[in-house]
Design a protein around this motif. Structure first.
Motif, PDB file in Angstrom:
ATOM      1  N   LEU A   1       0.834  -1.202   0.000  1.00 44.14           N
ATOM      2  CA  LEU A   1       0.000   0.000   0.000  1.00 44.14           C
ATOM      3  C   LEU A   1       0.873   1.258   0.000  1.00 44.14           C
ATOM      4  O   LEU A   1       0.602   2.208  -0.737  1.00 44.14           O
ATOM      5  CB  LEU A   1      -0.919  -0.006   1.221  1.00 44.14           C
ATOM      6  CG  LEU A   1      -1.810   1.228   1.413  1.00 44.14           C
ATOM      7  CD1 LEU A   1      -2.855   1.312   0.304  1.00 44.14           C
ATOM      8  CD2 LEU A   1      -2.492   1.203   2.774  1.00 44.14           C
ATOM      9  N   ALA A   2       1.934   1.252   0.822  1.00 41.24           N
ATOM     10  CA  ALA A   2       2.818   2.409   0.892  1.00 41.24           C
ATOM     11  C   ALA A   2       3.479   2.679  -0.460  1.00 41.24           C
ATOM     12  O   ALA A   2       3.565   3.833  -0.907  1.00 41.24           O
ATOM     13  CB  ALA A   2       3.888   2.176   1.963  1.00 41.24           C
ATOM     14  N   ILE A   3       3.945   1.618  -1.120  1.00 41.78           N
ATOM     15  CA  ILE A   3       4.587   1.788  -2.432  1.00 41.78           C
ATOM     16  C   ILE A   3       3.569   2.243  -3.467  1.00 41.78           C
ATOM     17  O   ILE A   3       3.849   3.108  -4.308  1.00 41.78           O
ATOM     18  CB  ILE A   3       5.278   0.475  -2.850  1.00 41.78           C
ATOM     19  CG1 ILE A   3       6.460   0.193  -1.914  1.00 41.78           C
ATOM     20  CG2 ILE A   3       5.749   0.544  -4.300  1.00 41.78           C
ATOM     21  CD1 ILE A   3       7.131  -1.130  -2.163  1.00 41.78           C
ATOM     22  N   TRP A   4       2.369   1.668  -3.419  1.00 37.38           N
ATOM     23  CA  TRP A   4       1.296   2.072  -4.352  1.00 37.38           C
ATOM     24  C   TRP A   4       0.987   3.552  -4.179  1.00 37.38           C
ATOM     25  O   TRP A   4       0.857   4.296  -5.155  1.00 37.38           O
ATOM     26  CB  TRP A   4       0.066   1.215  -4.084  1.00 37.38           C
ATOM     27  CG  TRP A   4      -1.039   1.355  -5.078  1.00 37.38           C
ATOM     28  CD1 TRP A   4      -1.200   0.663  -6.244  1.00 37.38           C
ATOM     29  CD2 TRP A   4      -2.170   2.248  -4.993  1.00 37.38           C
ATOM     30  NE1 TRP A   4      -2.356   1.057  -6.889  1.00 37.38           N
ATOM     31  CE2 TRP A   4      -2.959   2.025  -6.148  1.00 37.38           C
ATOM     32  CE3 TRP A   4      -2.580   3.196  -4.067  1.00 37.38           C
ATOM     33  CZ2 TRP A   4      -4.138   2.718  -6.373  1.00 37.38           C
ATOM     34  CZ3 TRP A   4      -3.755   3.898  -4.298  1.00 37.38           C
ATOM     35  CH2 TRP A   4      -4.514   3.653  -5.443  1.00 37.38           C
ATOM     36  N   PHE A   5       0.882   3.985  -2.911  1.00 39.13           N
ATOM     37  CA  PHE A   5       0.620   5.401  -2.656  1.00 39.13           C
ATOM     38  C   PHE A   5       1.773   6.265  -3.173  1.00 39.13           C
ATOM     39  O   PHE A   5       1.552   7.310  -3.792  1.00 39.13           O
ATOM     40  CB  PHE A   5       0.439   5.635  -1.155  1.00 39.13           C
ATOM     41  CG  PHE A   5      -0.960   5.353  -0.664  1.00 39.13           C
ATOM     42  CD1 PHE A   5      -1.960   4.958  -1.528  1.00 39.13           C
ATOM     43  CD2 PHE A   5      -1.273   5.486   0.676  1.00 39.13           C
ATOM     44  CE1 PHE A   5      -3.239   4.698  -1.084  1.00 39.13           C
ATOM     45  CE2 PHE A   5      -2.547   5.227   1.141  1.00 39.13           C
ATOM     46  CZ  PHE A   5      -3.541   4.834   0.264  1.00 39.13           C
TER      47      PHE A   5
END
Length: 454
Positions: A381-385
Motif C-alpha cells: 500500500l505504501a509503495i502504491w501510494f
C-alpha cells in the motif's frame, strides 16, 4: 465473581463518556485505543489493565476495526446489548457524519483551487503515515525469520502478481495454523498483536485467570440473539439487492464487495486498503488512484475508525454511476452499513466465549501469521501510494501471472516529492504527532497551489 456484581456506571453516565471518547477518536487505532484506555481504565477505573488488554486481545482476533469493536465489547460487558450498541454506534457516528459532509464537498468543489491544494498536501502526510504503520506493525510482528518470510512473500504476491487480499490472508492463516499444529517454535502464539501504544501485548497465558468474570446465562442468550439479528440486518439488504436489481448494479456491487471486506479485514484499514484500491480503481472504476489517497486523508483527519474511508469510496462509486448526490449518499451509507453491521455480529457472537477463543493456541498462531502477512500488504500500500503521489504517470508490466505497476520516472512531481519527504522526516525524526503533520501538509498544499506548484 458475577459480572452483574461489578460497580459499573449507569447507562446514562457511560453514554456521556462514550460521546466524549467518540469526539476524541482521532489518529487511527493506536491513538483511539490509548484514549479509551486513559478514560476507561485510568480516569474512570471501570476496568483494570488486565481486563482491558484481555478485551483488546479478543478484538484483535476479529475482522474489522479493533478500536470500534473494543468500545462495543466494553459497552456490552457493562450494560449488555444496549450498552454495546450505544458504545459501538457512538464511536462511528462522528466519522459517518464528517466523511459524508466531506464527500459532498469533494464531489461539488473537489477540483476548485484551495480545496484541491488541501488534498494535495494531505496526500503527502498520508504516505508518511502509511510508511510509519509499516514500521510499527513490522517491529512487533516480524519476530523471527518465518514471520519475515511470510511478510516478504505476501508483498511479492500482491505487488507483483496482484493476488487478492482475502487469498493472502487465508494462506497466511493456514500456514500459521499448520505451523502451530506441527509444533514449530516460530509459530508459537503471542507474536504480532498490537497494544495501546503499538508495543507487544502480553499473550493469553499472562492475561487468562486475571480478573476473570463469570458470565450470566441471560447475558449470553441476549448476545446470541443480538448477534443473529446483526447478521440478518447485514445480509438482508445484500440479498434484497441481488434479487431485485441483480449483480452489475453499482449498489449491489458496493454491498457485496464491502461485505466481503468485512469478513477479511484483519490487520486494520491500512491492510485492506491496498486491495480496496486495487478493486475500486482497477476493477470497478469507482475512483482514481489519487482520490483513494484523498479519502484516506479525510479519514485520518476526522474522528472514528480509519476504515470509514470505505464510505468515501462507496459514495464516489455511486455518485459517478448515478450522477447524483443522493445516489452517492445512498452508496456511502450502504458501504458503511455492510462494513459495520458485521462488526457488531462478531462481538455479540464471540464475546461470551472469548476466554475459550483466547485459549485456542492454533487460532492465535494463525492470527500471528496473518499479522506478519499484513506487514507485506501494508508495504505494498505504501509503495502504491508513493507511486501515485510522487509521479504523475505510471505504466504496467504484464507477463503471464506477473503484473506490476511502475512509475514513469520522467514524470516526477517535485513538489509532491519534497512535501512527502518533509512529512516523513517530521514523523520519523522529529516525532511530531499525526494531527500536526496532517495540518502542516494541508496548509503547505494550499500554499503550493497559490504559488502555482500544485
Amino acid at each position: 465473581m458475577d459480572i452483574s456484581d461489578r460497580s459499573y456506571p449507569t447507562l446514562a453516565e457511560a453514554t456521556r463518556v462514550w460521546v466524549r471518547i467518540a469526539a476524541l477518536s482521532f489518529g487511527g487505532p493506536a491513538g483511539q485505543i490509548a484514549v479509551m484506555h486513559r478514560i476507561v481504565v485510568e480516569e474512570k477505573r471501570w476496568f483494570g489493565d488486565d481486563r482491558f488488554l484481555h478485551a483488546l486481545n479478543f478484538c484483535m482476533l476479529l475482522p474489522g476495526p479493533e478500536a470500534q469493536q473494543l468500545a462495543t465489547y466494553i459497552g456490552w460487558l457493562m450494560h449488555g446489548v444496549r450498552g454495546a450498541l450505544i458504545a459501538g454506534v457512538l464511536f462511528i457516528l462522528p466519522g459517518v457524519i464528517a466523511i459524508m459532509a466531506l464527500s459532498w464537498v469533494y464531489a461539488i468543489w473537489g477540483d476548485v483551487g484551495l480545496v484541491a491544494g488541501l488534498f494535495f498536501g494531505l496526500k503527502a502526510a498520508v504516505l508518511a503515515i502509511v510508511l510509519q504503520a509499516v514500521f510499527r506493525v513490522g517491529k512487533r510482528a516480524l519476530k523471527n525469520d518465518a514471520m519475515r518470510a511470510i511478510a516478504a512473500l505476501s508483498f511479492i504476491a500482491i505487488f507483483a502478481f496482484g493476488a487478492p487480499f482475502p487469498l493472502i490472508i487465508a494462506v497466511a492463516a493456514l500456514v500459521g495454523w499448520s505451523g502451530a499444529k506441527a509444533g514449530f517454535a516460530a509459530f508459537a502464539p503471542g507474536g504480532g498483536h498490537g497494544s495501546v501504544d503499538g508495543s507487544h501485548i502480553a499473550d493469553a497465558d499472562s492475561l487468562l485467570g486475571k480478573e476473570v468474570v463469570a458470565m450470566p446465562a441471560s447475558r449470553r442468550r441476549g448476545a446470541l440473539i443480538a448477534g443473529l439479528v446483526a447478521l440478518m440486518l447485514w445480509l438482508l439488504p445484500v440479498g434484497l439487492l441481488l434479487i431485485t436489481v441483480g449483480p452489475g448494479n453499482v449498489f449491489t456491487d458496493i454491498a457485496t464487495f464491502f461485505s466481503k471486506m468485512a469478513v477479511v479485514t484483519f490487520g486494520g484499514a491500512y491492510a485492506v486498503l491496498a486491495y480496496v484500491a486495487q478493486e475500486a480503481v482497477g476493477t470497478y472504476g469507482w475512483l482514481e488512484p489519487g482520490e483513494m489517497l484523498d479519502g484516506l486523508g479525510m479519514a485520518e483527519t476526522t474522528p472514528g475508525p480509519l476504515i470509514m474511508v470505505l464510505q468515501f469510496v462507496g459514495f464516489l462509486g455511486a455518485y459517478r454511476e448515478t450522477d447524483s448526490l443522493l445516489g452517492g449518499t445512498i452508496g456511502g451509507l450502504l458501504a458503511t452499513w455492510v462494513t459495520f453491521a458485521p462488526c457488531f455480529a462478531w462481538i455479540f457472537l464471540g464475546a461470551p466465549w472469548m476466554e475459550r477463543l483466547r485459549e485456542n493456541r492454533a487460532l492465535s498462531s494463525a492470527l500471528t501469521a496473518v499479522t506478519a502477512a499484513v506487514v507485506g500488504v501494508i508495504l505494498n500500500l505504501a509503495i502504491w501510494f508513493a507511486i501515485h503521489v510522487i509521479w504523475r504517470q505510471v505504466f504496467r508490466i504484464e507477463a503471464g501471472p506477473f503484473s506490476m505497476e511502475l512509475p514513469v520516472l520522467s514524470s516526477l512531481n517535485w513538489a509532491a516529492a519534497i512535501l512527502s519527504a518533509l512529512a516523513i522526516f517530521a514523523l520519523f525524526r522529529l516525532k511530531l504527532g499525526m494531527t500536526t503533520v496532517l495540518a502542516a501538509t494541508a496548509i503547505a498544499g494550499m500554499a503550493l497551489y497559490l504559488a502555482g506548484f500544485a
